[in-house]
Motif scaffolding. Structure first.
Motif, PDB file in Angstrom:
ATOM      1  N   GLU A   1       5.157 -28.625  45.230  1.00 38.21           N
ATOM      2  CA  GLU A   1       5.168 -29.046  46.636  1.00 38.21           C
ATOM      3  C   GLU A   1       5.430 -27.899  47.607  1.00 38.21           C
ATOM      4  O   GLU A   1       4.739 -27.740  48.610  1.00 38.21           O
ATOM      5  N   GLU A   2       6.419 -27.071  47.310  1.00 38.92           N
ATOM      6  CA  GLU A   2       6.795 -26.007  48.252  1.00 38.92           C
ATOM      7  C   GLU A   2       5.764 -24.883  48.355  1.00 38.92           C
ATOM      8  O   GLU A   2       5.845 -24.026  49.232  1.00 38.92           O
ATOM      9  N   TYR A   3       4.750 -24.897  47.468  1.00 43.19           N
ATOM     10  CA  TYR A   3       3.705 -23.863  47.501  1.00 43.19           C
ATOM     11  C   TYR A   3       2.363 -24.406  47.998  1.00 43.19           C
ATOM     12  O   TYR A   3       1.391 -23.666  48.069  1.00 43.19           O
ATOM     13  N   ARG A   4       2.319 -25.682  48.329  1.00 43.94           N
ATOM     14  CA  ARG A   4       1.059 -26.286  48.779  1.00 43.94           C
ATOM     15  C   ARG A   4       0.723 -25.863  50.204  1.00 43.94           C
ATOM     16  O   ARG A   4       1.579 -25.451  50.965  1.00 43.94           O
ATOM     17  N   HIS A   5      -0.555 -25.990  50.525  1.00 45.68           N
ATOM     18  CA  HIS A   5      -1.085 -25.688  51.870  1.00 45.68           C
ATOM     19  C   HIS A   5      -0.901 -24.221  52.244  1.00 45.68           C
ATOM     20  O   HIS A   5      -0.753 -23.892  53.407  1.00 45.68           O
ATOM     21  N   LYS A   6      -0.936 -23.352  51.250  1.00 45.11           N
ATOM     22  CA  LYS A   6      -0.832 -21.910  51.486  1.00 45.11           C
ATOM     23  C   LYS A   6      -2.092 -21.177  51.006  1.00 45.11           C
ATOM     24  O   LYS A   6      -2.154 -19.958  51.045  1.00 45.11           O
ATOM     25  N   GLY A   7      -3.084 -21.932  50.516  1.00 45.20           N
ATOM     26  CA  GLY A   7      -4.346 -21.336  50.078  1.00 45.20           C
ATOM     27  C   GLY A   7      -4.309 -20.701  48.699  1.00 45.20           C
ATOM     28  O   GLY A   7      -5.245 -20.002  48.323  1.00 45.20           O
ATOM     29  N   ILE A   8      -3.251 -20.936  47.935  1.00 48.18           N
ATOM     30  CA  ILE A   8      -3.108 -20.305  46.621  1.00 48.18           C
ATOM     31  C   ILE A   8      -4.256 -20.712  45.693  1.00 48.18           C
ATOM     32  O   ILE A   8      -4.904 -19.857  45.086  1.00 48.18           O
TER      33      ILE A   8
ATOM     34  N   THR B   1      -7.257 -21.958  46.365  1.00 48.79           N
ATOM     35  CA  THR B   1      -8.544 -21.440  46.839  1.00 48.79           C
ATOM     36  C   THR B   1      -8.680 -19.962  46.525  1.00 48.79           C
ATOM     37  O   THR B   1      -9.708 -19.524  45.983  1.00 48.79           O
ATOM     38  N   ARG B   2      -7.653 -19.179  46.825  1.00 50.53           N
ATOM     39  CA  ARG B   2      -7.700 -17.728  46.549  1.00 50.53           C
ATOM     40  C   ARG B   2      -7.855 -17.451  45.056  1.00 50.53           C
ATOM     41  O   ARG B   2      -8.644 -16.590  44.657  1.00 50.53           O
ATOM     42  N   PHE B   3      -7.101 -18.166  44.232  1.00 49.06           N
ATOM     43  CA  PHE B   3      -7.158 -17.934  42.791  1.00 49.06           C
ATOM     44  C   PHE B   3      -8.525 -18.309  42.215  1.00 49.06           C
ATOM     45  O   PHE B   3      -9.073 -17.581  41.398  1.00 49.06           O
ATOM     46  N   VAL B   4      -9.062 -19.446  42.634  1.00 47.78           N
ATOM     47  CA  VAL B   4     -10.362 -19.866  42.106  1.00 47.78           C
ATOM     48  C   VAL B   4     -11.451 -18.890  42.538  1.00 47.78           C
ATOM     49  O   VAL B   4     -12.290 -18.493  41.728  1.00 47.78           O
ATOM     50  N   ILE B   5     -11.431 -18.467  43.782  1.00 46.47           N
ATOM     51  CA  ILE B   5     -12.442 -17.518  44.254  1.00 46.47           C
ATOM     52  C   ILE B   5     -12.278 -16.175  43.548  1.00 46.47           C
ATOM     53  O   ILE B   5     -13.271 -15.539  43.176  1.00 46.47           O
ATOM     54  N   SER B   6     -11.067 -15.758  43.304  1.00 43.84           N
ATOM     55  CA  SER B   6     -10.821 -14.525  42.561  1.00 43.84           C
ATOM     56  C   SER B   6     -11.377 -14.633  41.133  1.00 43.84           C
ATOM     57  O   SER B   6     -12.051 -13.723  40.644  1.00 43.84           O
ATOM     58  N   ALA B   7     -11.101 -15.751  40.469  1.00 42.46           N
ATOM     59  CA  ALA B   7     -11.617 -15.962  39.113  1.00 42.46           C
ATOM     60  C   ALA B   7     -13.144 -15.983  39.130  1.00 42.46           C
ATOM     61  O   ALA B   7     -13.790 -15.352  38.288  1.00 42.46           O
ATOM     62  N   LEU B   8     -13.723 -16.680  40.094  1.00 41.57           N
ATOM     63  CA  LEU B   8     -15.171 -16.744  40.219  1.00 41.57           C
ATOM     64  C   LEU B   8     -15.767 -15.349  40.416  1.00 41.57           C
ATOM     65  O   LEU B   8     -16.748 -14.987  39.755  1.00 41.57           O
ATOM     66  N   ASN B   9     -15.178 -14.565  41.310  1.00 47.20           N
ATOM     67  CA  ASN B   9     -15.674 -13.204  41.554  1.00 47.20           C
ATOM     68  C   ASN B   9     -15.635 -12.354  40.289  1.00 47.20           C
ATOM     69  O   ASN B   9     -16.566 -11.599  40.013  1.00 47.20           O
ATOM     70  N   GLU B  10     -14.558 -12.478  39.510  1.00 47.86           N
ATOM     71  CA  GLU B  10     -14.468 -11.735  38.252  1.00 47.86           C
ATOM     72  C   GLU B  10     -15.557 -12.181  37.270  1.00 47.86           C
ATOM     73  O   GLU B  10     -16.189 -11.362  36.619  1.00 47.86           O
ATOM     74  N   MET B  11     -15.760 -13.474  37.194  1.00 59.64           N
ATOM     75  CA  MET B  11     -16.759 -14.008  36.272  1.00 59.64           C
ATOM     76  C   MET B  11     -18.173 -13.617  36.690  1.00 59.64           C
ATOM     77  O   MET B  11     -19.016 -13.321  35.842  1.00 59.64           O
ATOM     78  N   GLN B  12     -18.413 -13.592  37.994  1.00 64.59           N
ATOM     79  CA  GLN B  12     -19.757 -13.265  38.474  1.00 64.59           C
ATOM     80  C   GLN B  12     -20.135 -11.802  38.229  1.00 64.59           C
ATOM     81  O   GLN B  12     -21.305 -11.460  38.346  1.00 64.59           O
ATOM     82  N   LYS B  13     -19.190 -10.976  37.867  1.00 67.72           N
ATOM     83  CA  LYS B  13     -19.520  -9.599  37.485  1.00 67.72           C
ATOM     84  C   LYS B  13     -20.336  -9.580  36.192  1.00 67.72           C
ATOM     85  O   LYS B  13     -21.085  -8.640  35.945  1.00 67.72           O
ATOM     86  N   GLU B  14     -20.177 -10.622  35.362  1.00 61.77           N
ATOM     87  CA  GLU B  14     -20.866 -10.693  34.075  1.00 61.77           C
ATOM     88  C   GLU B  14     -21.776 -11.913  33.933  1.00 61.77           C
ATOM     89  O   GLU B  14     -22.645 -11.934  33.072  1.00 61.77           O
ATOM     90  N   HIS B  15     -21.538 -12.933  34.743  1.00 58.40           N
ATOM     91  CA  HIS B  15     -22.230 -14.206  34.564  1.00 58.40           C
ATOM     92  C   HIS B  15     -22.889 -14.659  35.869  1.00 58.40           C
ATOM     93  O   HIS B  15     -22.268 -14.594  36.933  1.00 58.40           O
ATOM     94  N   PRO B  16     -24.137 -15.168  35.775  1.00 55.67           N
ATOM     95  CA  PRO B  16     -24.863 -15.608  36.972  1.00 55.67           C
ATOM     96  C   PRO B  16     -24.462 -17.025  37.419  1.00 55.67           C
ATOM     97  O   PRO B  16     -25.296 -17.934  37.467  1.00 55.67           O
ATOM     98  N   ILE B  17     -23.206 -17.215  37.748  1.00 56.38           N
ATOM     99  CA  ILE B  17     -22.721 -18.550  38.122  1.00 56.38           C
ATOM    100  C   ILE B  17     -23.351 -18.960  39.447  1.00 56.38           C
ATOM    101  O   ILE B  17     -23.232 -18.260  40.449  1.00 56.38           O
ATOM    102  N   LYS B  18     -24.039 -20.116  39.414  1.00 54.53           N
ATOM    103  CA  LYS B  18     -24.760 -20.564  40.600  1.00 54.53           C
ATOM    104  C   LYS B  18     -24.363 -21.966  41.058  1.00 54.53           C
ATOM    105  O   LYS B  18     -24.931 -22.487  42.007  1.00 54.53           O
ATOM    106  N   SER B  19     -23.379 -22.577  40.369  1.00 54.02           N
ATOM    107  CA  SER B  19     -22.918 -23.900  40.794  1.00 54.02           C
ATOM    108  C   SER B  19     -21.484 -24.131  40.349  1.00 54.02           C
ATOM    109  O   SER B  19     -20.988 -23.495  39.422  1.00 54.02           O
TER     110      SER B  19
END
Length: 163
Positions: A100-107, A109-127
């Motif tokens: 609860e105390e960490y919600r609504h801080k964008g954690i 969203t930031r983590f998922v986008i970071s993971a996605l960016n790392e994966m897209q270096k090797e994988h053509p993720i399109k969805s």
């Protein structure tokens, strides 16, 4: 109760994974296979007081994504059928647990986008795809889709969420 115990309780309360054999029940063996699929599948936010948030994403194939969102396979089967060592083109936004105390801080969203960016270096993720259990999870998935420009596909719940 420490933060780790609180996150486990939150997972049980939200997902009821222990009583649903179709859901992925993350244990050390599952975590090991997740790391083999890709090192960025799991991320934890820890500010020194123990984990405050944890995310899990699973890269897979469009074919498996379609089977999952159409209800032909369940979450556990999606994980088991995802091959290791291929090029992935779809990302399952599996779970995000945030105290609860960490919600609504964008954690999340930031983590998922970071993971996605790392994966897209090797994988053509399109969805992206999701099986939302909460309104907050659904909203976060839509936000990630908007920020990344990737289409979001959704599996509808087949049973009622826990009260």
């Amino acid at each position: 109760m420490n933060n780790y115990e609180r996150l486990i309780k939150l997972a049980e309360d939200v997902f009821s994974f222990r009583s649903d054999p179709e859901q992925l029940n993350v244990n050390p063996e599952i975590m090991d296979r997740l790391r083999k699929i890709h090192p960025s599948t799991m991320m934890e936010y820890n500010n020194g007081k123990g984990p405050g948030a944890w995310i899990l994403v699973i890269p897979t194939t469009t074919d498996l994504m379609e089977k999952f969102i159409n209800g032909e396979i369940n979450e556990k089967q999606l994980f088991d059928l995802t091959p290791i060592g291929i090029k992935y083109d779809s990302l399952y936004l599996c779970s995000a647990l945030v105290l609860e105390e960490y919600r609504h801080k964008g954690i999340t969203t930031r983590f998922v986008i970071s993971a996605l960016n790392e994966m897209q270096k090797e994988h053509p993720i399109k969805s992206l795809f999701v099986w939302p259990f909460t309104e907050g999870g659904d909203a976060t998935a839509r936000k990630i889709s908007e920020l990344t420009g990737l289409p979001l596909y959704e599996r509808r719940r087949t049973h009622n969420p826990p009260v």
